[in-house]
Design a protein around this motif. Structure first.
Motif, PDB file in Angstrom:
ATOM      1  N   ARG A 144       0.846  -1.198   0.000  1.00 16.81           N
ATOM      2  CA  ARG A 144       0.000   0.000   0.000  1.00 16.81           C
ATOM      3  C   ARG A 144       0.883   1.252   0.000  1.00 16.81           C
ATOM      4  O   ARG A 144       1.873   1.338   0.697  1.00 16.81           O
ATOM      5  N   ASP A 145       0.475   2.223  -0.805  1.00 12.93           N
ATOM      6  CA  ASP A 145       1.141   3.511  -0.827  1.00 12.93           C
ATOM      7  C   ASP A 145       0.963   4.154   0.554  1.00 12.93           C
ATOM      8  O   ASP A 145      -0.157   4.253   1.051  1.00 12.93           O
ATOM      9  N   GLN A 148      -1.672   6.741   0.776  1.00 10.93           N
ATOM     10  CA  GLN A 148      -3.042   6.380   0.419  1.00 10.93           C
ATOM     11  C   GLN A 148      -3.885   6.197   1.685  1.00 10.93           C
ATOM     12  O   GLN A 148      -3.457   5.517   2.616  1.00 10.93           O
TER      13      GLN A 148
END
Length: 153
Positions: A144-145, A148
Motif C-alpha cells: 500500500r502507498d 493512500q
C-alpha cells in the motif's frame, strides 16, 4: 564434518553475522531492532524456525522457515531465507539444508516446501536441480502507498 541443527541462544553473534551478510548481498537494509525482533521470533515462535549449518563446528549457513496452513491440501513450509557463507559455497551445504528443512516440515505435518528467489540469482543453478521450477508462474506482492488513505469496509 557438516551438521545442521536448530539455532540456540549461544548462536546469536554468528547468526547475526550471516543474516547481515545475506542482507548485504541482496542490498537489504534493516535496523538493529529488526535483527533483534527476528532473532526472538526464531527462538520463541513454534511456527517460525531457524537452523544453522556448521562445517567442522563453525557456523557457515543459516535458514529461516515457517509452517502455515494450506487451503486445498495439507500444510506447507515456506523457506524464507537460505544463506551460505561465500567462502564455503559449492560444497553441498545449501542442498543439505534444503533437505533438512523438507524433512523437518514433513515430520511436523507440513509436506509441501516452497521458496522464492530472484530470477537472476546465482542460487538458481542449485534451485533448478533440487526444486521444481514453475515456468509461467508470476509472483505479485502488494504494498500500500503510505500516502493512500485506508479503505473503508
Amino acid at each position: 564434518m557438516m551438521e545442521i541443527n536448530f539455532l540456540t541462544e549461544s548462536d546469536r553473534a554468528c547468526w547475526e553475522s550471516l543474516a547481515r551478510g545475506k542482507d548485504t548481498y541482496f542490498e537489504v537494509e534493516r535496523s538493529d531492532d529488526d535483527y533483534e525482533r527476528t532473532w526472538r521470533r526464531l527462538l520463541d515462535d513454534e511456527q517460525i524456525r531457524g537452523v544453522a549449518a556448521r562445517l567442522d563446528g563453525k557456523m557457515v549457513g543459516i535458514a529461516h522457515y515457517l509452517f502455515h496452513a494450506g487451503i486445498w491440501s495439507a500444510g506447507r513450509c515456506y523457506l524464507a531465507d537460505l544463506f551460505v557463507d561465500v567462502e564455503v559455497r559449492r560444497r553441498g551445504i545449501a542442498t543439505a539444508v534444503i533437505e533438512w528443512v523438507a524433512r523437518d516440515a514433513k515430520e511436523h505435518g507440513f509436506p509441501g516446501l516452497y521458496w522464492n528467489t530472484l530470477d537472476d540469482a546465482p542460487a538458481r543453478a542449485l534451485y533448478d536441480k533440487v526444486g521444481k521450477f514453475n515456468k509461467g508462474l508470476i509472483l505479485y506482492t502488494y504494498r500500500r502507498d503510505a500516502n493512500q488513505p485506508p479503505t473503508r469496509r
